[in-house]
Design a protein around this motif. Structure first.
Motif, mmCIF file in Angstrom:
data_model
loop_
_atom_site.group_PDB
_atom_site.id
_atom_site.type_symbol
_atom_site.label_atom_id
_atom_site.label_comp_id
_atom_site.label_asym_id
_atom_site.label_seq_id
_atom_site.Cartn_x
_atom_site.Cartn_y
_atom_site.Cartn_z
ATOM 1 N N UNK A 1 0.779 -1.239 0.178
ATOM 2 C CA UNK A 1 -0.034 0.031 -0.110
ATOM 3 C C UNK A 1 0.895 1.099 -0.048
ATOM 4 N N UNK A 2 1.849 1.182 0.611
ATOM 5 C CA UNK A 2 3.131 2.255 0.799
ATOM 6 C C UNK A 2 3.499 2.528 -0.705
ATOM 7 N N UNK B 1 2.581 -7.013 -5.491
ATOM 8 C CA UNK B 1 1.162 -6.406 -5.191
ATOM 9 C C UNK B 1 0.914 -4.953 -5.364
ATOM 10 N N UNK B 2 1.840 -4.177 -5.105
ATOM 11 C CA UNK B 2 1.564 -2.842 -4.751
ATOM 12 C C UNK B 2 1.600 -1.959 -5.959
ATOM 13 N N UNK B 3 1.970 -2.673 -7.030
ATOM 14 C CA UNK B 3 2.004 -1.978 -8.454
ATOM 15 C C UNK B 3 1.206 -2.427 -9.292
ATOM 16 N N UNK B 4 0.451 -3.406 -8.943
ATOM 17 C CA UNK B 4 -0.584 -4.175 -9.955
ATOM 18 C C UNK B 4 -1.374 -3.114 -10.760
ATOM 19 N N UNK B 5 -2.113 -2.473 -9.743
ATOM 20 C CA UNK B 5 -3.165 -1.609 -9.796
ATOM 21 C C UNK B 5 -2.665 -0.331 -10.916
ATOM 22 N N UNK B 6 -1.366 -0.103 -10.898
ATOM 23 C CA UNK B 6 -0.655 0.712 -11.749
ATOM 24 C C UNK B 6 -0.926 0.639 -13.088
ATOM 25 N N UNK B 7 -1.084 -0.930 -13.496
ATOM 26 C CA UNK B 7 -1.335 -1.380 -14.954
ATOM 27 C C UNK B 7 0.020 -0.852 -15.752
ATOM 28 N N UNK C 1 11.236 2.103 -4.847
ATOM 29 C CA UNK C 1 11.497 0.795 -4.119
ATOM 30 C C UNK C 1 10.937 1.313 -2.642
ATOM 31 N N UNK C 2 10.734 0.295 -1.524
ATOM 32 C CA UNK C 2 10.181 0.230 -0.349
ATOM 33 C C UNK C 2 10.834 -0.515 0.520
#
Lengths: 340, 340
Positions: free
Chosen positions: B58-59, B95-101, B137-138
């Motif tokens: 999420x971050x 999982x954090x970047x999947x919605x960025x598509x 990155x995170x």
């Protein structure tokens, strides 16, 4: 411009070639249908080391030495290495490549990693940042079972949809120096999540990503499946294959006649008990190095679309109930023997 | 030629800029010396999610949205994303970047990942493969403790040489569009293994790699430490810092006067109980985005050498008695406000 406007693909304006390839595999792979094609078959699953992880690192080291030998270049001629594997924190690559003493960009694309490594390697060479780069990956049946599944001694039974991780490492030298095989383009893959959660059916999890990348490649380059001698995915296996063919049909493309999957080529599932087929970073990489590139080198094939596929997951994401998204990286390889 | 002959560095011939940056951190980082610099401080360590891993994802999603907003561009304007994290199989990024598509190239360089992401992103833009890329990155204190160390509830005491993983995500848009900050070169890092095995003293493990990359940068670009306003490593911390200064002295370079370490900037170790300093992929990335880039944007600094450092290890490699090799990726950033 290298980029195709508004799309996901890159057409390389500068020439970039696969100078040479090498493949190292384990005994089971050596006994499979492509057995004679591999450069080296190692019967000792430990590769002379004390742990599965060290064995996998050693396999990478062997593949790296071998491809340098075959290309008649020295490690120092390699400007950068693009490598990764399936183990947590990519330790197979980190420990396997330390002695090479070359700059490293570590990658993680699950089983699509060789596609990512070739894509970034080709960008580096075509961009003028390197004359030679090394793109490679590996997987080892036992290190991957330990990482993702069950202890080998537990003798867990696998469902028919599951795949068998290839013990193998494939390496390519990507170069500005001419060879018979040119990398003419890439289609960068997106994460595609259909919400599937069955890590024992990775073919189904990855097929939507493969369909996305392949159809995007067709649109970006204005091609049809028939413009490729073969379209070859990484490790969809029997079930993923059927799903991909169906998804492509829904997108208006019939790929049935010229479609292959590395996971189905490397093992004979009828006699080798490998269920849906082979998988792992080493699957697409060793099939490419041993079988696909030689067919392009000889001119038997003129142009292929190579699409390694990856299932993005970890033990933790699985236990936390997450889905298994897929990703697929597309690489266009062409025979250019006549140019030489 | 972009490459500097026979060396490890690249000097970009085409212009490539940092269009904008964003940083998202946790409460502790917000209470530290750089607290006011971060774009967003989130007090809930779960970031509204159910697991530490989802919190970290999420971050990343927040940081990605924020940098797009700040740059006034849409996700669709991003041609490729270069991202990675410390978790096994990079699940925070996946999982954090999947919605960025958007097309993704997943990376693993341990805590050096932001250096790798910026290096490859700059190559992609300068090579003409993209107008805008996203490099990010995170790390999350709790997900990393779970991945590498002990359950939080165990209340394990840490030695003074240990570091405190930063909860934070830093993101940069790298672009062909002009800004005040240009990426003028990179020095690709090699794995350097001095055989150290103490994963609670990562500064010592990584210092030799930092020394290797920094001295190589000096040689390749024919520069001295004084040619940089600051040389800034990722997360060497107090002990690694002293080792680096000593190793550099042995190589004939005195960096003491203009050397900083992100791990020592982000926390006040006297009052925040962070031992040797901050660490994690998010450490260098958030300090860069929040503090270093603004000083270049304003012209307070003219040129810096940013050198994120990574310790290459996993739980498994540690338990198997392997050493902890280091890697460091160098990026040269310059103020070019006058060009605009």
């Amino acid at each position: 411009m290298n980029q195709i406007k508004g799309r996901q693909s890159t057409k390389f304006e500068k020439d970039v070639y696969i100078l040479g390839c090498a493949s190292v595999v384990g005994q089971k792979e050596g006994e499979g249908p492509l057995g004679d094609n591999f450069d080296k078959v190692v019967k000792d699953p430990m590769f002379g080391k004390k742990s599965w992880e060290e064995a996998e690192s050693e396999m990478q080291a062997i593949a790296a030495r071998l491809v340098l030998e075959k290309c008649q270049i020295k490690a120092d001629d390699i400007r950068m290495v693009f490598a990764g594997d399936l183990l947590a924190q990519s330790i197979a690559s980190c420990f396997g490549l330390v002695d090479l003493n070359r700059p490293l960009y570590g990658l993680f694309g699950a089983c699509s990693t060789i596609g990512e490594a070739i894509s970034l390697g080709a960008m580096a060479v075509a961009g003028g940042y390197a004359n030679h780069v090394l793109s490679m990956t590996s997987s080892h049946f036992a290190s991957v079972e330990k990482e993702f599944r069950f202890p080998l001694a537990y003798g867990n039974q696998k469902p028919p949809s599951s795949s068998w991780t290839v013990t193998g490492s494939g390496a390519c030298v990507i170069s500005s120096e001419k060879s018979n095989v040119k990398i003419t383009g890439i289609t960068s893959g997106k994460i595609v999540d259909f919400g599937l959660k069955d890590s024992q059916n990775m073919g189904a999890c990855m097929a939507p990503a493969a369909a996305d990348t392949i159809s995007q490649n067709m649109a970006d380059f204005d091609r049809n499946p028939g413009d490729y001698d073969r379209i070859i995915t990484g490790d969809l296996g029997k079930i993923g294959r059927e799903i991909l063919i169906e998804l492509m049909k829904q997108k208006g493309y019939d790929i049935r006649d010229n479609y292959l999957d590395c996971g189905m080529l490397i093992f004979d599932s009828n006699t080798q008990d490998t269920n849906a087929g082979g998988s792992g970073c080493g699957c697409a990489a060793t099939v490419l190095a041993s079988t696909l590139i030689p067919k392009l080198e000889s001119g038997e094939w003129q142009r292929i679309l190579f699409v390694p596929t990856g299932a993005l997951m970890s033990k933790v994401s699985f236990f936390e109930g997450q889905s298994v998204p897929g990703i697929a990286q597309g690489v266009v390889l062409e025979y250019v023997g006549k140019e030489k």
